[in-house]
Write a protein that holds these residues in place. Structure first.
Motif, mmCIF file in Angstrom:
data_model
loop_
_atom_site.group_PDB
_atom_site.id
_atom_site.type_symbol
_atom_site.label_atom_id
_atom_site.label_comp_id
_atom_site.label_asym_id
_atom_site.label_seq_id
_atom_site.Cartn_x
_atom_site.Cartn_y
_atom_site.Cartn_z
ATOM 1 N N GLY A 144 -11.721 6.099 -12.618
ATOM 2 C CA GLY A 144 -12.462 7.086 -13.396
ATOM 3 C C GLY A 144 -12.359 6.786 -14.880
ATOM 4 N N CYS A 145 -12.486 7.815 -15.703
ATOM 5 C CA CYS A 145 -12.509 7.618 -17.151
ATOM 6 C C CYS A 145 -11.127 7.357 -17.743
ATOM 7 N N ASN A 146 -10.056 7.571 -16.992
ATOM 8 C CA ASN A 146 -8.708 7.356 -17.523
ATOM 9 C C ASN A 146 -8.315 5.882 -17.595
ATOM 10 N N GLY A 147 -8.920 5.055 -16.789
ATOM 11 C CA GLY A 147 -8.638 3.628 -16.840
ATOM 12 C C GLY A 147 -7.277 3.265 -16.273
ATOM 13 N N ALA A 148 -6.818 2.078 -16.655
ATOM 14 C CA ALA A 148 -5.537 1.570 -16.160
ATOM 15 C C ALA A 148 -4.381 2.281 -16.854
ATOM 16 N N SER A 149 -3.269 2.458 -16.126
ATOM 17 C CA SER A 149 -2.092 3.070 -16.721
ATOM 18 C C SER A 149 -0.836 2.538 -16.052
ATOM 19 N N ILE A 150 0.257 2.585 -16.804
ATOM 20 C CA ILE A 150 1.556 2.193 -16.274
ATOM 21 C C ILE A 150 2.579 3.245 -16.673
ATOM 22 N N ILE A 151 3.678 3.261 -15.938
ATOM 23 C CA ILE A 151 4.774 4.167 -16.272
ATOM 24 C C ILE A 151 6.080 3.450 -15.934
ATOM 25 N N LEU A 152 7.079 3.653 -16.775
ATOM 26 C CA LEU A 152 8.415 3.122 -16.560
ATOM 27 C C LEU A 152 9.360 4.309 -16.425
ATOM 28 N N HIS A 153 10.127 4.361 -15.338
ATOM 29 C CA HIS A 153 11.028 5.486 -15.125
ATOM 30 C C HIS A 153 12.252 5.041 -14.338
ATOM 31 N N PRO A 154 13.355 5.806 -14.436
ATOM 32 C CA PRO A 154 14.536 5.459 -13.638
ATOM 33 C C PRO A 154 14.257 5.658 -12.149
ATOM 34 N N VAL A 155 14.845 4.798 -11.341
ATOM 35 C CA VAL A 155 14.779 4.981 -9.898
ATOM 36 C C VAL A 155 15.761 6.095 -9.558
ATOM 37 N N VAL A 156 15.272 7.119 -8.899
ATOM 38 C CA VAL A 156 16.087 8.292 -8.610
ATOM 39 C C VAL A 156 16.080 8.556 -7.122
ATOM 40 N N ARG A 157 17.265 8.631 -6.561
ATOM 41 C CA ARG A 157 17.385 8.999 -5.146
ATOM 42 C C ARG A 157 17.257 10.510 -5.063
ATOM 43 N N GLU A 158 16.350 10.979 -4.196
ATOM 44 C CA GLU A 158 16.114 12.408 -4.061
ATOM 45 C C GLU A 158 17.070 12.999 -3.041
ATOM 46 N N ARG A 210 0.028 5.556 -8.429
ATOM 47 C CA ARG A 210 0.574 4.282 -8.897
ATOM 48 C C ARG A 210 1.443 3.639 -7.823
ATOM 49 N N LEU A 211 1.490 2.305 -7.855
ATOM 50 C CA LEU A 211 2.379 1.545 -6.979
ATOM 51 C C LEU A 211 3.445 0.855 -7.818
ATOM 52 N N SER A 212 4.653 0.830 -7.318
ATOM 53 C CA SER A 212 5.730 0.110 -8.007
ATOM 54 C C SER A 212 5.440 -1.384 -7.971
ATOM 55 N N THR A 213 5.619 -2.022 -9.118
ATOM 56 C CA THR A 213 5.402 -3.467 -9.195
ATOM 57 C C THR A 213 6.688 -4.218 -9.502
ATOM 58 N N GLY A 264 0.787 -1.225 0.000
ATOM 59 C CA GLY A 264 0.000 0.000 0.000
ATOM 60 C C GLY A 264 0.822 1.280 0.000
ATOM 61 N N GLU A 265 2.139 1.164 0.034
ATOM 62 C CA GLU A 265 3.013 2.331 0.015
ATOM 63 C C GLU A 265 3.869 2.297 -1.246
ATOM 64 N N ASN A 266 4.320 3.464 -1.704
ATOM 65 C CA ASN A 266 5.072 3.497 -2.948
ATOM 66 C C ASN A 266 6.526 3.910 -2.789
ATOM 67 N N ASP A 267 7.003 4.125 -1.581
ATOM 68 C CA ASP A 267 8.425 4.405 -1.389
ATOM 69 C C ASP A 267 9.206 3.128 -1.685
ATOM 70 N N MET A 303 18.657 1.811 -12.756
ATOM 71 C CA MET A 303 17.632 0.915 -12.246
ATOM 72 C C MET A 303 16.294 1.532 -12.655
ATOM 73 N N TRP A 304 15.404 0.702 -13.167
ATOM 74 C CA TRP A 304 14.126 1.180 -13.681
ATOM 75 C C TRP A 304 12.984 0.640 -12.834
ATOM 76 N N ALA A 305 12.004 1.476 -12.562
ATOM 77 C CA ALA A 305 10.821 1.081 -11.799
ATOM 78 C C ALA A 305 9.613 1.073 -12.723
ATOM 79 N N LEU A 306 8.837 0.004 -12.624
ATOM 80 C CA LEU A 306 7.575 -0.089 -13.347
ATOM 81 C C LEU A 306 6.474 0.143 -12.324
ATOM 82 N N GLU A 307 5.614 1.122 -12.599
ATOM 83 C CA GLU A 307 4.527 1.453 -11.695
ATOM 84 C C GLU A 307 3.210 1.356 -12.451
#
Length: 183
Positions: free
Chosen positions: A166-180, A137-140, A109-112, A150-154
């Motif tokens: 809502g009307c946007n439906g399912a979505s995914i995003i792929l992005h680099p893991v970035v330390r803030e 989104r949650l990282s999977t 339930g958390e995305n960190d 390193m890449w995260a799929l969410e």
């Protein structure tokens, strides 16, 4: 080359040796396996060239491992190691490995996203937060990719199956893991 597949329903890990055209089913001890649960696995490569498969059930309070050499010969009995209790008693989702000794995970339930070097003890002081999660989104999965990033799929699949997108439906995003940075 060997592939591993988690089979939560059969309380086992399936092993397929592609080059040798052999397969095995490693039955996990009942003590490691709650009923009707999700089984997560992540493969770490050790500096000496060996591999270790880490696994846990979502609702299990513990993380376990088994060396790749035992998996490749179908030897499960007596080969499973109790790595330790999950931090803070939280349900943990294994997301992947970096191709070396580091594993990535998040809490249910958390995305960190957190990183743990499997050559250290599995305890809170050895866990590093490597990315703060956003909303929606949650990282999977986390995996190594292009230019050693390193890449995260969410995804928002959890909201989609609960009909909360809502009307946007399912979505995914792929992005680099970035330390803030904390500036």
């Amino acid at each position: 080359m060997t592939s591993y597949v988690a089979d939560a329903g059969a309380r086992s890990i399936l092993v397929y040796d592609i080059t040798g055209a052999k397969s095995y089913r490693i039955v996990l001890p009942k003590a490691t396996c709650p009923t009707n649960d999700v089984l997560y696995i992540a493969l770490a490569a050790q500096p000496d060239g060996t591999s270790t498969l880490f696994f846990t059930y979502l609702s299990s309070p513990r993380l376990y491992s088994i060396k790749g050499e035992y998996l490749r010969v179908g030897q499960g009995a007596g080969s499973i190691v109790d790595v330790g209790a999950k931090p803070y008693g939280k349900q943990t989702v294994l997301l992947g490995a970096d191709g070396g000794t580091s594993l990535f995970f998040r809490y249910k339930g958390e995305n960190d996203i957190y990183l743990w070097d499997s050559e250290t003890c599995f305890k809170p002081s050895n866990l590093q937060e490597v990315q703060r999660g956003g909303d929606c989104r949650l990282s999977t999965q986390v995996l190594p990719g292009h230019k050693r990033f390193m890449w995260a799929l969410e995804s928002n699949f959890h909201d989609f199956i609960s009909e909360r997108t809502g009307c946007n439906g399912a979505s995914i995003i792929l992005h680099p893991v970035v330390r803030e940075c904390d500036d």
